[in-house]
Scaffold this active site. Structure first.
Site, mmCIF file in Angstrom:
data_model
loop_
_atom_site.group_PDB
_atom_site.id
_atom_site.type_symbol
_atom_site.label_atom_id
_atom_site.label_comp_id
_atom_site.label_asym_id
_atom_site.label_seq_id
_atom_site.Cartn_x
_atom_site.Cartn_y
_atom_site.Cartn_z
ATOM 1 N N HIS A 66 -13.705 -14.562 -34.258
ATOM 2 C CA HIS A 66 -12.535 -14.144 -33.490
ATOM 3 C C HIS A 66 -11.332 -14.373 -32.753
ATOM 4 O O HIS A 66 -11.012 -13.686 -31.203
ATOM 5 C CB HIS A 66 -13.507 -12.656 -32.723
ATOM 6 C CG HIS A 66 -13.818 -11.487 -34.307
ATOM 7 N ND1 HIS A 66 -15.395 -12.126 -34.401
ATOM 8 C CD2 HIS A 66 -13.377 -11.257 -34.771
ATOM 9 C CE1 HIS A 66 -15.455 -10.885 -35.482
ATOM 10 N NE2 HIS A 66 -14.407 -10.626 -36.017
ATOM 11 N N GLY A 112 -22.718 3.097 -28.379
ATOM 12 C CA GLY A 112 -22.838 2.093 -28.319
ATOM 13 C C GLY A 112 -23.730 0.959 -28.133
ATOM 14 O O GLY A 112 -24.011 -0.255 -27.639
ATOM 15 N N ALA A 150 -12.621 -6.028 -19.472
ATOM 16 C CA ALA A 150 -11.199 -5.477 -19.622
ATOM 17 C C ALA A 150 -11.069 -3.674 -20.248
ATOM 18 O O ALA A 150 -9.935 -3.192 -19.513
ATOM 19 C CB ALA A 150 -10.441 -5.987 -20.931
ATOM 20 N N GLY A 151 -12.411 -3.621 -20.930
ATOM 21 C CA GLY A 151 -12.482 -2.153 -21.184
ATOM 22 C C GLY A 151 -12.605 -1.278 -19.624
ATOM 23 O O GLY A 151 -11.919 0.116 -19.917
#
Length: 577
Positions: A217, A486, A557-558
């Site tokens: 990715h 999660g 980042a989240g």
């Protein structure tokens, strides 16, 4: 880099449309992906594979007899949503259940797991299996945390052939698990890939160097080394895989192995053949008999310059399944006879979801206007910070957090507006927004943000006027749901590190008597502090985990995007007091 595209946001959909148009003999398009053109024979288990776009021929190119019955395809490097997976699985269902197969990435685990639950509730038995072949992404003692890369192919194929031979659902999954336990992969890269519309690659490799232990990715490798010759590259790949044999393989000598030398996107076939000549020689020296080796592009990463080697250690069963014929757009082996005339595909069950807008009170419809304004502010904030979020994510991840958040928030805003215009209350507006976010963004953040919006909506309802206590209850419920879904905890360097303290601060302020606007202000301040503090953490979840040290000094980042959003929503609450 990707040179031919229209709107980058539409790239994956347009690529899938073109693929289906070019391969009508094998596939037909359905919402969320493709299924076999001839359907699944009645009474046969369906193997549905999937993942993000950018990996062709995985995943759509592997649909056909001898391989997958369907493929769910998400956006670029983002897992398909649960709704897309469910759609493909229902279309591929032959009456004997569905095995959902994917690489072991957090977003895929979430979405495929949710899809399996919904399919089972629909009356379609569904099980899941995640491929975990990448030895670079976790040690032998944590094999369940490993990523799935080019080892997807032999594991998918083993399960699909088992299904075609009439095995029941659980036995098909057992075959997949057996193949997965005997499959190992390792890769190297010489440059990163560039997403459609981007002006720079997701990562770079210094001249005369290579990245070791790449992901598919766009993740950077876990280390760097000097640029090797072709023979040196082969020696590294083979030596790494021979160091770790399956538990039931005592030594390589005398063993048989399916071998895949996989190009990641821009290494030419001739280069791969140069490498493979040495791979074959080294395996022979170790006493390994290669069986039907594959050299070419099987699981790519857009235009990444890199290669990976996969070994599946064969026993009699796995060798039989590996040698079995297959006929798909991108992978063909042997000769398959014509399908039996009696093997008619089962008719997919109709989708019975009710799309009607539930009745709502006037107070809830007024609140829906505030919800829409909040989602508009959320999307505008993401648009403003999209490049920053991508840059932060690229430090140790794949750099697509900003793009994914932009896709999701834009879709959520539009879905919320459409629902509000139809007279929906606050709960329904948030539910439509959450589903749209999950559907368009895919990936981990898509699943989690869809869950957040739906959880808040459930607490608000469509009948009563929202109160500060109800909002706090909804945020607390969202926090709990995200942790449950999660599997992350505070300290793992994820959005949970912000969501948990935000929910706690909001609940505490409301309980102390603050109005919603004042309580939200306090909670947003706590969120900002928590987001900044993630810079001092090492990631223990997600794609950044194998590159933990790289992220030290950079916030997650989240977590950062969530903190920005909470502050933007506070501005809306000030305007709507």
């Amino acid at each position: 880099m990707t040179r031919l595209f229209n709107d980058p946001a539409a790239f994956a959909d347009e690529a899938l449309e073109g693929f289906a148009a070019a391969h009508r003999r094998w596939v037909r398009p359905v919402t969320g992906g493709v299924v076999r053109a001839g359907g699944t024979p009645g009474g046969q288990v369906s193997v549905v594979v999937g993942g993000g776009s950018g990996h062709y021929p995985a995943f759509s190119g592997l649909v056909g007899r001898g391989l997958a019955h369907g493929a769910a395809v998400g956006n670029v490097f983002a897992s398909p949503s649960a709704a897309q997976i469910r759609s493909v699985a229902r279309a591929a269902h032959g009456g004997a259940g569905v095995l959902l197969m994917y690489g072991n990435y957090a977003g895929d685990v979430l979405h495929f797991g949710q899809a399996a639950e919904r399919l089972t509730a629909d009356g379609v038995p569904a099980l899941t299996y995640a491929v975990t072949d990448d030895v670079a992404s976790a040690g032998p003692g944590e094999a369940g945390k490993r990523r799935g890369i080019a080892g997807d192919l032999p594991v998918f194929k083993a399960a699909a052939v088992a299904a075609e031979r009439g095995l029941p659902l659980r036995e098909v999954r057992d075959v997949a698990a057996h193949a997965g336990a005997r499959t190992r992969s390792f890769g190297i890269a010489f440059s990163g890939c560039t997403l459609p519309g981007a002006d720079h690659p997701l990562f770079t490799v210094p001249a005369s160097r290579m990245a070791v232990g790449l992901g598919i990715h766009g993740e950077p490798g876990i280390g760097e080394a000097e640029l090797p010759t072709a023979d040196e590259a082969a020696e590294l790949l083979v030596a790494t895989l021979l160091k770790e044999l399956p538990e039931d393989v005592a030594a390589p000598a005398g063993q048989r192995a399916a071998v895949i030398l996989n190009g990641l996107g821009s290494v030419k076939y001739e280069e791969l053949f140069v490498v493979y000549r040495k791979v074959a020689a080294l395996l022979a020296e170790a006493g390994v008999e290669t069986v039907d080796p594959e050299v070419g592009e099987l699981v790519t990463s857009f235009d990444m310059a890199g290669v990976s080697l996969t070994l599946t250690w064969l026993d009699d069963l796995l060798e039989d399944l590996w040698r079995a014929p297959a006929d798909t757009p991108a992978y063909r082996k042997g000769v398959l006879g014509e399908p039996e005339a009696s093997a008619a595909p089962a008719t997919p069950a109709p989708d019975t979801e009710d799309e009607a807008i539930p009745a709502a009170s006037d107070a809830s419809r007024r609140a829906a206007g505030t919800v829409l304004a909040a989602l508009e502010a959320l999307a505008a904030t993401v648009d403003t910070h999209v490049d920053e979020l991508g840059r932060i994510d690229a430090v140790a991840g794949d750099g697509d957090h900003g793009i994914g958040m932009q896709r999701g928030s834009t879709a959520a805003r539009e879905a919320a507006r459409a629902a509000r215009d139809l007279g929906a209350g606050a709960a329904t507006v948030l539910a439509h927004a959450g589903d749209a976010w999950a559907d368009k963004a895919g990936g981990t953040s898509g699943a989690l943000w869809g869950t957040i919006l739906r959880s808040v909506g459930t607490a608000l309802g469509d009948q009563e006027a929202p109160t500060a206590a109800r909002v706090a209850e909804g945020v607390a419920g969202a926090s709990a749901a995200v942790q449950r879904l999660g599997g992350a905890e505070v300290g793992d360097k994820t959005m949970v590190d912000v969501l948990v303290p935000f929910a706690a601060a909001l609940t505490g302020a409301v309980a102390a008597g603050d109005g919603l606007t004042a309580a939200w202000d306090r909670a947003a301040t706590a969120a900002a502090g928590a987001a900044a503090a993630t810079a001092d953490l090492l990631p223990r979840k997600g794609r950044a985990r194998p590159h933990a040290e790289r992220s030290l000094g950079t916030p997650d980042a989240g977590a950062h995007s969530l903190a920005l959003i909470t502050r933007a929503v506070h501005g809306v609450l000030l305007d709507h007091q």
